[in-house]
Design a protein around this motif. Sequence first.
Motif, short mmCIF file in Angstrom:
data_model
loop_
_atom_site.label_atom_id
_atom_site.label_comp_id
_atom_site.label_asym_id
_atom_site.label_seq_id
_atom_site.Cartn_x
_atom_site.Cartn_y
_atom_site.Cartn_z
N PHE A 61 32.01 45.43 48.21
CA PHE A 61 33.39 45.04 47.91
C PHE A 61 34.33 46.24 48.01
O PHE A 61 35.44 46.15 48.53
CB PHE A 61 33.46 44.45 46.50
CG PHE A 61 34.83 43.98 46.07
CD1 PHE A 61 35.30 42.75 46.48
CD2 PHE A 61 35.63 44.77 45.26
CE1 PHE A 61 36.56 42.30 46.07
CE2 PHE A 61 36.89 44.33 44.86
CZ PHE A 61 37.35 43.09 45.28
N TYR A 62 33.87 47.38 47.52
CA TYR A 62 34.77 48.52 47.40
C TYR A 62 34.78 49.41 48.64
O TYR A 62 33.73 49.71 49.21
CB TYR A 62 34.41 49.35 46.17
CG TYR A 62 34.81 48.67 44.88
CD1 TYR A 62 36.14 48.59 44.54
CD2 TYR A 62 33.87 48.11 44.04
CE1 TYR A 62 36.54 47.96 43.37
CE2 TYR A 62 34.25 47.48 42.86
CZ TYR A 62 35.59 47.41 42.54
OH TYR A 62 35.97 46.80 41.38
N ALA B 301 40.08 49.31 46.02
CA ALA B 301 40.35 47.90 46.30
C ALA B 301 41.75 47.62 45.80
O ALA B 301 42.03 47.75 44.62
CB ALA B 301 39.34 46.99 45.62
N VAL B 303 43.39 44.89 45.45
CA VAL B 303 43.52 43.75 44.54
C VAL B 303 43.11 44.14 43.12
O VAL B 303 43.54 43.54 42.14
CB VAL B 303 42.72 42.52 45.06
CG1 VAL B 303 41.23 42.73 44.89
CG2 VAL B 303 43.17 41.25 44.36
N SER B 304 42.31 45.19 42.97
CA SER B 304 41.86 45.60 41.65
C SER B 304 42.98 46.22 40.82
O SER B 304 42.79 46.51 39.64
CB SER B 304 40.69 46.58 41.74
OG SER B 304 39.56 45.92 42.21
N ALA B 309 42.12 41.66 37.39
CA ALA B 309 41.08 42.22 38.26
C ALA B 309 40.67 43.59 37.76
O ALA B 309 39.49 43.94 37.73
CB ALA B 309 41.59 42.31 39.69
N GLU B 320 37.91 41.36 40.82
CA GLU B 320 38.68 40.25 41.38
C GLU B 320 39.53 39.62 40.30
O GLU B 320 39.15 39.61 39.13
CB GLU B 320 37.72 39.18 41.93
CG GLU B 320 37.08 39.58 43.23
CD GLU B 320 36.09 38.51 43.71
OE1 GLU B 320 35.62 38.66 44.84
OE2 GLU B 320 35.79 37.57 42.96
N GLU B 473 42.64 43.29 52.20
CA GLU B 473 42.57 43.53 50.76
C GLU B 473 42.46 42.26 49.93
O GLU B 473 42.16 42.31 48.75
CB GLU B 473 43.79 44.33 50.30
CG GLU B 473 43.89 45.73 50.92
CD GLU B 473 42.78 46.65 50.44
OE1 GLU B 473 42.06 46.30 49.49
OE2 GLU B 473 42.61 47.73 51.04
N SER B 474 42.72 41.10 50.54
CA SER B 474 42.58 39.85 49.80
C SER B 474 41.11 39.72 49.40
O SER B 474 40.22 39.97 50.20
CB SER B 474 42.98 38.68 50.69
OG SER B 474 42.52 37.47 50.12
N CYS B 475 40.85 39.32 48.14
CA CYS B 475 39.46 39.26 47.71
C CYS B 475 38.78 38.02 48.26
O CYS B 475 37.56 37.91 48.26
CB CYS B 475 39.36 39.32 46.20
SG CYS B 475 39.91 37.84 45.35
N LYS B 477 38.92 34.97 47.13
CA LYS B 477 38.48 33.99 46.13
C LYS B 477 39.22 32.66 46.27
O LYS B 477 38.62 31.60 46.13
CB LYS B 477 38.72 34.60 44.75
CG LYS B 477 38.09 33.85 43.61
CD LYS B 477 38.18 34.74 42.36
CE LYS B 477 37.66 34.01 41.13
NZ LYS B 477 37.62 34.93 39.98
N ARG B 482 43.37 33.53 51.23
CA ARG B 482 42.38 33.93 52.23
C ARG B 482 42.69 33.32 53.60
O ARG B 482 42.81 34.02 54.60
CB ARG B 482 40.98 33.50 51.77
CG ARG B 482 39.86 33.92 52.69
CD ARG B 482 38.53 33.37 52.21
NE ARG B 482 38.46 31.92 52.32
CZ ARG B 482 38.00 31.12 51.37
NH1 ARG B 482 37.58 31.61 50.23
NH2 ARG B 482 37.97 29.82 51.55
#
Lengths: 152, 645
Positions: A61-62, B301, B303-304, B309, B320, B473-475, B477, B482
Amino acid sequence: MNQEKVDKIIDRYSAKEGKGILIQLLLDIQNEFNWLPGEAIVQISERLQVPVSQIYRIASFYKVMSLAPIGRHLIQVCLGTACHVRGGPKILDKVEECLKIKTDETTSDMKFTVRRVNCLGCCALGPVMVVDNDYHGKITTVKVKEILESYD
Amino acid sequence: MARIKSTAELEEQRQEILSKRDPDKSRIAICSGTGCLALGCDRVISAFKEEIKRQGLEDKVDIKETGCPGFCEKGTIVVIYPEGIYYLQVQPEDVPEIVSETIKGKKVVDHLLYTDPSTGAKAIHESQIAFYKNQKRLLIGNNIKIDPKNIEDYLALDGYRALAKALFEMTPEQVIEEVKESNLRGRGGAGFPAGRKWETCRNASGEPKYVIVNCDEGDPGAFMDRALMEGNPHSILEGLIIGAYAVGSHEGFIYVRQEYPLAVENVGIAIEQAREYGFLGENILGSGFDFEVEVHRGAGAFVSGESSALMTAIEGRVGEPRPKYIHTTISGVWEKPSNLNNVETWANIPLIINNGAEWFKSIGTEGSKGTKILSLVGKVNNTGLVEVPMGITLRDIIFKIGGGIPGGKKFKAVQTGGPSGGIIPEQYLDSPVDFDELAKLGSIMGSGGMVVMDEDTCMVDIARFFIDFLCDESCGKCVPCREGLDQMRGILNDIVAGKGEEEDIELLEEIGETMSNFSLCALGTTAANPVLTTIRYFGDDYEAHIKEKRCPALVCKDLIAYYIDQKKCIACMLCLNNCPVDAIEGEKGKIHVIDQSKCNKCGTCYDVCPPKVGAVKKISGEPVPPPPPEEERKIKREKGEKEGD
């Protein structure tokens, strides 16, 4: 890979087991080896009793974490907004062309790995390319080759 | 160092630090923030150390490695105190001159001063430099005076006085009341009133409670949080401890991106020193209040950086977002009440506690109080960090502080608020900058990134750039974000490749609306902003790409061509030698010609052709002029004229 080193890193977190240490732990492994070797992941999984799948989920993910070994020199071409408007994409194209690899790939002699980053926060110098810890600012396509040749 | 156990002891300690310092002693402050580091300030620093030693001045001069004072365009920045002489673009070679002339001779070195580009006047002090003159630097103003690795520097500037005031003179409720009264709004992007957030968290049931600093600054083109975290970490820490006291928290986290190694290092040192001095740990300043904090590194990330998130990441899981039907102030980290604020928000707290809500409210506009740090970047002369009172106009920021557009180019637009923000065209340049006014224009304040674009910027390309970034960068979910982003990317790729169709614009708008309405988190709901605002304000750019297959800004590779103007070419071989695909044909004395079938449009020829020659031309939407016939390609030189090399 050195099993002892991995053990030592895990030991750093032993006091806080179960309290959200996994990402920090993996970052330390990444910083130590420059990537996350499969054996290290298995070792962590066994010692912390965390499924391997969960570790891979985080590792994939990272952006900072790499599941493949990277070259001796890491090239990061900034494609943040400021660098983009100042011609960052052309710099990345040039790097790819010089090294004959694509972004996120490593040259076959393991010399260079190329990555794009989304802003290094030194926008005044854009377009910026960082090789290892050396910042090369206000670069042009012509300078790219010179810069690459200065590393061995 | 023994822990400080009361307000009186704190003031004693402060006096002791100040008494050790001679205000008249020469001090060389050198910016060692990331921007100047990239420009080689470390070499300047060692040059100063050597020179001071060489000239035997070790006892007479202090060297201070400080945080970022903001004027990155002119780094490395060196300020000589007590006079406050501002030297810009200092190179290691300049160091002996500065030491001999300024430190010893008390004279100013003229050629290192700021020169006003329009009047040619030299500026000696910060207050005379146009870039600084129009700012109000409450938060970053101290950066150049502080060595972030030394807590004494912060204490010497009244550091931790607000903490003592809060702990001993105010109840937690009074602290919250003061922050509410100040109407401080969150600097991370959403602009939610900080005091109300604190109150909700304080009143939420559940223990323990957590307080969090969000320094996961992911917006490309924004680096104000980094400058604060690197340059003045104690101001953030002090704000955080006051906040913890107010909401009743005893444990905090500082979440910093791993990509900011210097910020991670400096905040780590700051925490250690604060603990040593008694500002962290048990029984802080003897008040009975306990608080501990730890640094959590983000692993890259975007989005984090979203609050829910970020909290998931603190728990050690993939960062997320989750739906926020229940606010994180009620159920956040480990489902406990968690109060998260941005770096800049926390840094404002000591100022508000020290000076009062009334003072804070006297700065800014009706709905947005205080100052805002902006990172002014892109096609602007004075790139750097700018701190301005809310309500200043975009025009003042870009032209008065930023010094306008380089190279005599024309301003086209300014992008505010990062990837979730929007693009604002020239006709709105006189709009005031605050949370509400920017929203009215379809953009947002966001974290304060401000990317200036000139006429050479293609708006379709910029929209595609942001969508590309967000796709990455969109996770993944939720579906609207997405899939919506992916579809948008496809359409925009077609448009820039000259394969756009007329209904594409409408389709983009429709997708954008769906994403805004139905995405899970703020990343998705705002992701379409760059596309929607470029369509709204720069519809002509889209039309040109779609209908005429033309890129007016000459950016989109598939729609442009390069050729060599036969009247200007001096046959110098520069472009020919640098062309990576051997698409240029010619020789010395013979006008060069680009083979369009081989050209990959990398633009190298355009870049290397000397500006005074300017023979390589870029065009779009028109046919490439045919190459000159063979017999006209020989360059005839006048006698005595030197051949180009």
